[in-house]
Design a protein around this motif. Structure first.
Motif, PDB file in Angstrom:
ATOM      1  N   GLN A  26       0.800  -1.218   0.000  1.00  0.00           N
ATOM      2  CA  GLN A  26       0.000   0.000   0.000  1.00  0.00           C
ATOM      3  C   GLN A  26       0.834   1.271   0.000  1.00  0.00           C
ATOM      4  O   GLN A  26       0.302   2.376   0.008  1.00  0.00           O
ATOM      5  CB  GLN A  26      -0.913   0.004   1.229  1.00  0.00           C
ATOM      6  CG  GLN A  26      -1.941  -1.112   1.172  1.00  0.00           C
ATOM      7  CD  GLN A  26      -2.694  -1.245   2.479  1.00  0.00           C
ATOM      8  OE1 GLN A  26      -2.733  -0.313   3.269  1.00  0.00           O
ATOM      9  NE2 GLN A  26      -3.286  -2.402   2.701  1.00  0.00           N
ATOM     10  N   LEU A  27       2.162   1.125   0.028  1.00  0.00           N
ATOM     11  CA  LEU A  27       3.009   2.309   0.147  1.00  0.00           C
ATOM     12  C   LEU A  27       3.222   2.978  -1.198  1.00  0.00           C
ATOM     13  O   LEU A  27       3.471   2.319  -2.206  1.00  0.00           O
ATOM     14  CB  LEU A  27       4.372   1.925   0.719  1.00  0.00           C
ATOM     15  CG  LEU A  27       4.396   1.301   2.112  1.00  0.00           C
ATOM     16  CD1 LEU A  27       5.826   0.960   2.504  1.00  0.00           C
ATOM     17  CD2 LEU A  27       3.783   2.247   3.129  1.00  0.00           C
ATOM     18  N   SER A  28       3.159   4.298  -1.204  1.00  0.00           N
ATOM     19  CA  SER A  28       3.558   5.049  -2.396  1.00  0.00           C
ATOM     20  C   SER A  28       5.083   5.028  -2.446  1.00  0.00           C
ATOM     21  O   SER A  28       5.745   4.657  -1.478  1.00  0.00           O
ATOM     22  CB  SER A  28       3.060   6.484  -2.295  1.00  0.00           C
ATOM     23  OG  SER A  28       3.785   7.151  -1.282  1.00  0.00           O
ATOM     24  N   LEU A  29       5.648   5.462  -3.573  1.00  0.00           N
ATOM     25  CA  LEU A  29       7.101   5.483  -3.678  1.00  0.00           C
ATOM     26  C   LEU A  29       7.745   6.349  -2.598  1.00  0.00           C
ATOM     27  O   LEU A  29       8.757   5.975  -2.010  1.00  0.00           O
ATOM     28  CB  LEU A  29       7.512   6.030  -5.051  1.00  0.00           C
ATOM     29  CG  LEU A  29       7.778   4.991  -6.126  1.00  0.00           C
ATOM     30  CD1 LEU A  29       8.101   5.685  -7.435  1.00  0.00           C
ATOM     31  CD2 LEU A  29       8.932   4.095  -5.708  1.00  0.00           C
ATOM     32  N   ARG A  56      10.174   5.081   4.620  1.00  0.00           N
ATOM     33  CA  ARG A  56      10.194   3.913   5.513  1.00  0.00           C
ATOM     34  C   ARG A  56      11.524   3.169   5.400  1.00  0.00           C
ATOM     35  O   ARG A  56      12.081   2.684   6.378  1.00  0.00           O
ATOM     36  CB  ARG A  56       9.038   2.972   5.160  1.00  0.00           C
ATOM     37  CG  ARG A  56       7.656   3.540   5.444  1.00  0.00           C
ATOM     38  CD  ARG A  56       7.183   3.235   6.850  1.00  0.00           C
ATOM     39  NE  ARG A  56       7.085   1.818   7.102  1.00  0.00           N
ATOM     40  CZ  ARG A  56       6.037   1.084   6.780  1.00  0.00           C
ATOM     41  NH1 ARG A  56       4.985   1.637   6.248  1.00  0.00           N
ATOM     42  NH2 ARG A  56       6.015  -0.200   7.033  1.00  0.00           N
ATOM     43  N   LEU A  57      12.039   3.101   4.183  1.00  0.00           N
ATOM     44  CA  LEU A  57      13.297   2.403   3.946  1.00  0.00           C
ATOM     45  C   LEU A  57      14.467   3.136   4.617  1.00  0.00           C
ATOM     46  O   LEU A  57      15.310   2.526   5.281  1.00  0.00           O
ATOM     47  CB  LEU A  57      13.517   2.337   2.430  1.00  0.00           C
ATOM     48  CG  LEU A  57      14.444   1.290   1.867  1.00  0.00           C
ATOM     49  CD1 LEU A  57      14.060  -0.098   2.318  1.00  0.00           C
ATOM     50  CD2 LEU A  57      14.413   1.369   0.332  1.00  0.00           C
ATOM     51  N   ASN A  58      14.493   4.448   4.459  1.00  0.00           N
ATOM     52  CA  ASN A  58      15.506   5.270   5.127  1.00  0.00           C
ATOM     53  C   ASN A  58      15.503   5.023   6.625  1.00  0.00           C
ATOM     54  O   ASN A  58      16.544   4.806   7.239  1.00  0.00           O
ATOM     55  CB  ASN A  58      15.201   6.761   4.907  1.00  0.00           C
ATOM     56  CG  ASN A  58      16.009   7.337   3.764  1.00  0.00           C
ATOM     57  OD1 ASN A  58      17.172   7.003   3.587  1.00  0.00           O
ATOM     58  ND2 ASN A  58      15.385   8.195   2.983  1.00  0.00           N
ATOM     59  N   ASP A  59      14.302   5.058   7.175  1.00  0.00           N
ATOM     60  CA  ASP A  59      14.140   4.887   8.607  1.00  0.00           C
ATOM     61  C   ASP A  59      14.582   3.486   9.041  1.00  0.00           C
ATOM     62  O   ASP A  59      15.304   3.308  10.020  1.00  0.00           O
ATOM     63  CB  ASP A  59      12.649   5.126   8.926  1.00  0.00           C
ATOM     64  CG  ASP A  59      12.291   4.747  10.335  1.00  0.00           C
ATOM     65  OD1 ASP A  59      12.920   5.306  11.247  1.00  0.00           O
ATOM     66  OD2 ASP A  59      11.397   3.897  10.524  1.00  0.00           O
ATOM     67  N   LEU A  60      14.181   2.488   8.261  1.00  0.00           N
ATOM     68  CA  LEU A  60      14.481   1.095   8.611  1.00  0.00           C
ATOM     69  C   LEU A  60      15.983   0.813   8.549  1.00  0.00           C
ATOM     70  O   LEU A  60      16.548   0.195   9.450  1.00  0.00           O
ATOM     71  CB  LEU A  60      13.737   0.164   7.649  1.00  0.00           C
ATOM     72  CG  LEU A  60      13.520  -1.270   8.103  1.00  0.00           C
ATOM     73  CD1 LEU A  60      12.613  -1.306   9.317  1.00  0.00           C
ATOM     74  CD2 LEU A  60      12.913  -2.106   6.987  1.00  0.00           C
ATOM     75  N   VAL A  61      16.619   1.307   7.486  1.00  0.00           N
ATOM     76  CA  VAL A  61      18.056   1.068   7.342  1.00  0.00           C
ATOM     77  C   VAL A  61      18.806   1.734   8.486  1.00  0.00           C
ATOM     78  O   VAL A  61      19.678   1.159   9.117  1.00  0.00           O
ATOM     79  CB  VAL A  61      18.568   1.593   5.980  1.00  0.00           C
ATOM     80  CG1 VAL A  61      20.083   1.597   5.938  1.00  0.00           C
ATOM     81  CG2 VAL A  61      18.005   0.749   4.845  1.00  0.00           C
TER      82      VAL A  61
END
Lengths: 438, 80
Positions: free
Chosen positions: A326-329, A335-340
Motif C-alpha cells: 500500500q506504500l507510495s514510492l 520507511r526504507l531510510n528509517d528502517l536502514v
C-alpha cells in the motif's frame, strides 16, 4: 522472550521500560532486548498492569521464557492474579552469579489463572497439570490449597524445602552448572528431573549475568544462528530458481527527472522502486506471500516485505516493511531510510522482525549480477536483485544500451511452481516499465 | 572550510549512517561505498547530510565526486 526472527534462540533484556504497577497498552514498547543481531524494542500485545518483571536486566534467556507477569485489564479487579503468564515457572533472580536458571517450555494455549508463580512452581514440582485443577480463588484462580488438594505431600520429601525428585547424576550436573533444580521442568516419571533436563536448561541458562559478550562473540553467534536456519531451509524447502533481466530504462530516466526537481533529502533511490514493484506484484501472486507451517501454507493478506540489510561487521538482518503493497514510492523511500538507519544503529521493533511474509535481498550495490537466495523459513519465496547497470539490449530489431537489473526468484515448490514464479517475475518487470504508476 | 574541518563534517555525517566506519582507514582512490560498505541508501543519506550541514543543494551529477574522501574534501573546501 519473543522470537524475533526464526534464527533467534535467546536474547538479553538490556533495559526494562516499564515497572511493576505500570499500565500497559497494546503496541507499547516495554523493553529493549539485545539479540545476536541487534537491539530490539519489544512491543506488548496485551492491555493491563505490570505485576512483576520475571527476568532482570542483563540476563540472557531463551525464546519462550516468561519476561513479566501482567494483570489483564479485564481481570484487574481480581487482586492481582497474573492473567497472562504463559510459560510454566521461570525464575531468574537478579542476584549476582550464579544466577538461578529458567525452565523453558512452550505454553499450552488455555492455562487457568494461577494465584502466583509460586503456586505454578508447586504444581510443576508435584507433577500437577494446572489445566485439570478447579480453582477456588477469586475469579476461579488456582491457589496453593487447590494444588495441594490434588497432590498432597509425597512421603519422603521434606516440607518447606520440598524439591521434586531428581536423579543423583542430575543433581551433580545441576550443582556443577550452578543451576537451581527447583526451576527445572522434569521429563522423568512424575516430573522427576533427569540429567537431560539439566543439560537442556544449562544450554539456555542465563550463563552471562551481564551482557559481557564481545562484538566478535555476537558476530560468531549470529553466524551460527543464520547457518542453522539456512541449513534447515536447504533441508526442508524444495527450492526452485528463476531469473529474468528487467529493462529499467524507463525507471532510470523517470528517477533522474524526478530527483532533479527535488532537494537531496527527498530524492529516491532505485531500490525503492524495486521494492515497490515487488510488493505490488506479490499482492497479485498470493502463493509467494505467507508462511508454510506444519505441512500447510497460510497465505497472508498483507505484504510484510522483509528487506535484507547488511550489518557491515558481517551478518544480515531482514526487518519487515509492513503493508508494503500500500506504500507510495515516497512512503516506501522514507520507511526504507528509517528502517536502514535503525537496523544499523540498533533500534528495531519486535514486530518488524517476526512477521515478514516474503524477503527481498538487494546485493546489487556490492556489484554482483544476480543473487540466488535461500528462503527464510517459514516464508516461501525470496526475491533477489543484482547490480543495476547498462548493457546491450535488443528491441524491435534495434540494438541499444539500456539500464537493466537481473531479478531472481527462489520459490518453494511445496507452494508454487515455475509457472507461477515466472508470472510473478513478469509482473515485477511490467510494473517497473511504468514507474509513474508505482 | 579547511581540509580538517571538511573531514570532521564527513565524520559527523557518517556517524549515524555507519557508526563503525573509520574514515582514516579509507585508502586514496577507494570509493566510500566500497571502503565503508555503503549501499545506495546509505550514500544518499550521506549526501543529504552533507547538504544539510553545508546548507546547499547537491545535484545528482555531483555524486560521483562525493564518493571518494579526496573528492569530498575538494567539494567541501572549494565552494565556501
Amino acid at each position: 522472550m519473543p522470537s524475533l526472527g526464526a534464527d533467534m534462540d535467546a536474547g538479553t533484556i538490556t533495559k526494562w521500560l516499564v515497572h511493576p504497577g505500570d499500565r500497559v497498552h497494546r503496541g507499547d514498547i516495554v523493553a529493549v532486548v539485545q539479540t545476536d543481531k541487534s537491539d530490539i524494542e519489544v512491543e506488548i500485545f496485551e492491555e493491563g498492569t505490570v505485576d512483576e518483571l520475571a527476568v532482570p536486566e542483563g540476563v540472557r534467556v531463551s525464546v519462550g521464557t516468561v519476561l513479566a507477569h501482567l494483570t489483564s485489564a479485564s481481570a484487574s479487579n481480581t487482586s492481582g492474579s497474573p492473567a497472562t503468564p504463559v510459560t510454566p515457572a521461570t525464575s531468574a533472580s537478579p542476584a549476582p552469579p550464579p544466577a538461578s536458571s529458567s525452565a523453558v517450555r512452550p505454553a499450552p494455549a488455555n492455562l487457568p489463572l494461577v494465584e502466583s508463580p509460586l503456586v505454578r512452581r508447586l504444581a510443576q514440582r508435584r507433577g500437577v497439570d494446572l489445566a485439570t485443577v478447579t480453582g477456588t480463588g477469586v475469579g476461579g484462580t488456582v491457589t496453593r490449597g487447590d494444588v495441594e488438594a490434588v497432590a498432597p505431600f509425597t512421603p519422603g520429601v521434606t516440607g518447606s524445602t520440598a524439591r521434586q525428585s531428581s536423579s543423583p547424576y542430575a543433581r551433580r550436573l545441576a550443582r556443577d552448572a550452578g543451576i537451581d533444580l527447583e526451576g527445572v521442568v522434569g521429563s522423568g516419571p512424575g516430573g522427576s528431573v533427569l540429567a537431560r533436563d539439566v543439560r537442556g536448561v544449562a544450554a539456555v541458562a542465563p550463563e552471562k549475568p551481564a551482557p559481557a559478550s564481545t562484538p566478535e562473540e555476537r558476530r560468531r553467534s549470529m553466524q551460527r544462528a543464520i547457518g542453522a536456519l539456512m541449513a534447515r531451509s536447504k533441508r526442508e524447502v524444495p527450492h526452485y530458481y528463476l531469473d529474468t533481466t528487467i529493462d529499467l530504462s524507463a525507471a532510470a530516466s523517470w528517477l533522474e527527472r524526478t530527483n532533479a526537481e527535488r532537494p537531496v533529502a527527498d530524492r529516491l533511490v532505485m531500490a525503492s522502486l524495486l521494492l515497490c514493484a515487488t510488493a505490488r506484484a506479490v499482492a497479485r501472486v498470493p502463493e509467494m506471500n505467507g508462511h508454510y507451517v506444519d505441512g500447510e501454507f497460510s497465505p497472508s493478506a498483507a505484504v510484510n516485505l522483509g528487506v535484507a540489510i547488511s550489518q557491515r561487521r558481517g551478518g544480515l538482518i531482514a526487518p519487515a516493511l509492513r503493508d508494503a503493497e500500500q506504500l507510495s514510492l515516497d512512503e516506501m523511500m522514507s520507511r526504507l531510510n528509517d528502517l536502514v538507519r535503525r537496523a544499523r544503529n540498533g533500534l528495531l521493533r519486535s514486530s518488524e522482525l517476526s512477521d515478514s511474509t516474503i524477503t527481498v535481498t538487494n546485493l546489487g550495490d556490492l556489484g554482483v549480477d544476480r543473487v540466488f537466495g535461500v528462503i527464510y523459513p517459514p516464508q516461501v519465496a525470496l526475491v533477489g536483485f543484482g547490480r543495476v547497470h547498462d548493457r546491450p539490449w535488443a528491441t524491435q530489431g534495434l540494438l541499444g544500451v539500456h539500464t537493466c537489473v537481473v531479478a531472481t526468484l527462489s520459490g518453494d515448490h511445496r507452494v508454487s511452481d515455475g509457472m507461477r514464479g515466472g508470472r510473478f517475475l513478469t509482473e515485477i518487470a511490467r510494473l517497473l516499465r511504468e514507474p509513474e504508476e508505482l | 572550510m579547511t581540509e580538517e574541518q571538511a573531514r570532521e563534517v564527513m565524520r559527523t555525517v557518517l556517524r549515524p549512517i555507519a557508526p563503525e566506519a573509520d574514515l582514516d582507514s579509507v585508502v586514496a582512490g577507494e570509493t566510500l561505498q566500497e571502503a565503508l560498505d555503503l549501499d545506495s541508501i546509505d550514500f544518499l543519506q550521506f549526501v543529504a547530510g552533507l547538504a544539510e550541514v553545508t546548507r546547499r543543494d547537491i545535484p545528482e551529477r555531483d555524486y560521483a565526486q562525493l564518493s571518494t574522501v579526496e573528492g569530498c574534501v575538494d567539494y567541501l573546501t572549494t565552494s565556501h
